[in-house]
Design a protein around this motif. Sequence first.
Motif, PDB file in Angstrom:
ATOM      1  N   TRP A   1       0.794  -1.222   0.000  1.00 24.10           N
ATOM      2  CA  TRP A   1       0.000   0.000   0.000  1.00 24.10           C
ATOM      3  C   TRP A   1       0.831   1.278   0.000  1.00 24.10           C
ATOM      4  O   TRP A   1       0.332   2.327  -0.422  1.00 24.10           O
ATOM      5  N   ILE A   2       2.054   1.239   0.492  1.00 26.94           N
ATOM      6  CA  ILE A   2       2.876   2.456   0.507  1.00 26.94           C
ATOM      7  C   ILE A   2       3.679   2.533  -0.780  1.00 26.94           C
ATOM      8  O   ILE A   2       4.415   1.585  -1.111  1.00 26.94           O
TER       9      ILE A   2
ATOM     10  N   ILE B   1       9.228   5.203   0.339  1.00 29.14           N
ATOM     11  CA  ILE B   1      10.228   4.443   1.094  1.00 29.14           C
ATOM     12  C   ILE B   1      11.633   4.783   0.621  1.00 29.14           C
ATOM     13  O   ILE B   1      12.542   4.991   1.435  1.00 29.14           O
ATOM     14  N   VAL B   2      11.814   4.840  -0.695  1.00 26.34           N
ATOM     15  CA  VAL B   2      13.137   5.156  -1.244  1.00 26.34           C
ATOM     16  C   VAL B   2      13.574   6.545  -0.818  1.00 26.34           C
ATOM     17  O   VAL B   2      14.740   6.774  -0.470  1.00 26.34           O
ATOM     18  N   GLY B   3      12.630   7.493  -0.815  1.00 24.13           N
ATOM     19  CA  GLY B   3      12.973   8.855  -0.428  1.00 24.13           C
ATOM     20  C   GLY B   3      13.401   8.967   1.016  1.00 24.13           C
ATOM     21  O   GLY B   3      14.323   9.717   1.352  1.00 24.13           O
ATOM     22  N   LEU B   4      12.741   8.200   1.899  1.00 20.63           N
ATOM     23  CA  LEU B   4      13.063   8.272   3.317  1.00 20.63           C
ATOM     24  C   LEU B   4      14.251   7.403   3.704  1.00 20.63           C
ATOM     25  O   LEU B   4      15.101   7.812   4.512  1.00 20.63           O
ATOM     26  N   LEU B   5      14.318   6.198   3.127  1.00 20.37           N
ATOM     27  CA  LEU B   5      15.287   5.210   3.592  1.00 20.37           C
ATOM     28  C   LEU B   5      16.200   4.684   2.503  1.00 20.37           C
ATOM     29  O   LEU B   5      16.952   3.734   2.733  1.00 20.37           O
ATOM     30  N   GLY B   6      16.170   5.281   1.326  1.00 19.99           N
ATOM     31  CA  GLY B   6      16.993   4.828   0.224  1.00 19.99           C
ATOM     32  C   GLY B   6      18.341   5.515   0.160  1.00 19.99           C
ATOM     33  O   GLY B   6      18.758   6.231   1.086  1.00 19.99           O
TER      34      GLY B   6
ATOM     35  N   LEU C   1      12.834  -3.563   2.761  1.00 19.67           N
ATOM     36  CA  LEU C   1      13.894  -3.894   1.809  1.00 19.67           C
ATOM     37  C   LEU C   1      13.320  -4.099   0.411  1.00 19.67           C
ATOM     38  O   LEU C   1      13.901  -3.643  -0.580  1.00 19.67           O
ATOM     39  N   ALA C   2      12.160  -4.760   0.327  1.00 17.88           N
ATOM     40  CA  ALA C   2      11.538  -4.992  -0.977  1.00 17.88           C
ATOM     41  C   ALA C   2      11.108  -3.690  -1.636  1.00 17.88           C
ATOM     42  O   ALA C   2      11.043  -3.601  -2.871  1.00 17.88           O
ATOM     43  N   LYS C   3      10.824  -2.668  -0.822  1.00 21.36           N
ATOM     44  CA  LYS C   3      10.383  -1.383  -1.359  1.00 21.36           C
ATOM     45  C   LYS C   3      11.541  -0.446  -1.698  1.00 21.36           C
ATOM     46  O   LYS C   3      11.325   0.669  -2.163  1.00 21.36           O
ATOM     47  N   GLY C   4      12.780  -0.863  -1.447  1.00 23.35           N
ATOM     48  CA  GLY C   4      13.918  -0.047  -1.848  1.00 23.35           C
ATOM     49  C   GLY C   4      14.713   0.570  -0.727  1.00 23.35           C
ATOM     50  O   GLY C   4      15.620   1.367  -0.980  1.00 23.35           O
ATOM     51  N   ALA C   5      14.412   0.225   0.534  1.00 25.10           N
ATOM     52  CA  ALA C   5      15.222   0.733   1.649  1.00 25.10           C
ATOM     53  C   ALA C   5      16.609   0.107   1.593  1.00 25.10           C
ATOM     54  O   ALA C   5      16.784  -1.023   1.146  1.00 25.10           O
ATOM     55  N   GLN C   6      17.610   0.848   2.050  1.00 25.62           N
ATOM     56  CA  GLN C   6      18.977   0.332   2.065  1.00 25.62           C
ATOM     57  C   GLN C   6      19.115  -0.803   3.085  1.00 25.62           C
ATOM     58  O   GLN C   6      18.427  -0.827   4.104  1.00 25.62           O
ATOM     59  N   LEU C   7      20.024  -1.734   2.797  1.00 31.78           N
ATOM     60  CA  LEU C   7      20.219  -2.876   3.674  1.00 31.78           C
ATOM     61  C   LEU C   7      20.614  -2.438   5.081  1.00 31.78           C
ATOM     62  O   LEU C   7      20.091  -2.950   6.082  1.00 31.78           O
TER      63      LEU C   7
END
Length: 337
Positions: free
Chosen positions: A232-233, A238-243, A275-281
Amino acid sequence: MESIKIIWDFFQKEILGMHWLNRLLGDMLNGVGLDVRERIGGSLQFFLYDTVKIFFLLCLLIFLISYIQSYFPPERTKRILGRFQGVTANILAALLGTVTPFCSCSSIPLFIGFTRAKLPLGVTFSFLISSPMVDLGSLVLLMSIFGWKIALAYVFLGLVIAVIGGTVIEKIRLEEYVEDFVRNGSSVDGMERELYFGDRVRYARGQVAFIVKKVAPYILIGVGIGAFIHNWIPENIIVGLLGDDNPFGVILATFAGVPIYADIFGAIPIAEALLAKGAQLGVVLSFLMGVTTLSLPSLVMLRKAVKPELLGIFIGICVVGIILIGYFFNAVHFLLI
């Protein structure tokens, strides 16, 4: 070598990861008219798959770890740790934490018992840091989702934090900042009796029932949050915040885990979705460590046993260690994924 890799991949994906279950659930949901490629169907598939997989692994791992733990009751453990000094004792205490309770709130009573038994304060803190962060259950579940390289690196570096943190606390001599009722309390050793195979099995079964009942709500909440993030997000949020574009993602994730009370079994579904949404490991693993080690309820419990100065040093050591490990994983993620 190729055949070994094929066998290992099958073990990791189909046995530990239970990908066959995900495919089966997808076929079943499609069969009743829910498209798993859509949000509702995908959310339900994620929720059912992760819930069944996590509870199955949780029960199996608690049973095995509890059976092993039955050989190391608190009295025996205190005697073993009391034979060692310095960094060796810290290492053993950190390793002991891998076969003890699955959340920090469960570890604190053991921490109090060890402190009352006059074990060095640094040794007890090495145990307290490692116990919720790097238990054997986390190793297996991380392997099932992220692969063996990430799982082993996570556990190894978690142990490093525990050993270094305990060593620092020992060196700066903070015994006076332990609450008096803990420092001056007596340690009453219970009578140890010989346990037989049946006794150990009954103990392990009892631990399964107790721990699963205790953590089940948090697992369901964690899986629900993971399903929501996964389906849903929007990925760009996600990438912008945690990528990669946010150099402060590790710090944000570490502190985001503090208000959440969950063990690693409840936190991993959220990490998996991020992680699946693009956050860094490194961001994802820092979040896991923050949740399991620095949750607000566990800090409130720990405050009853230690004074604010020692609690602040403990938090500072953990925060700095988690953040450094997060940035380390970000730097070397291409070697692990």
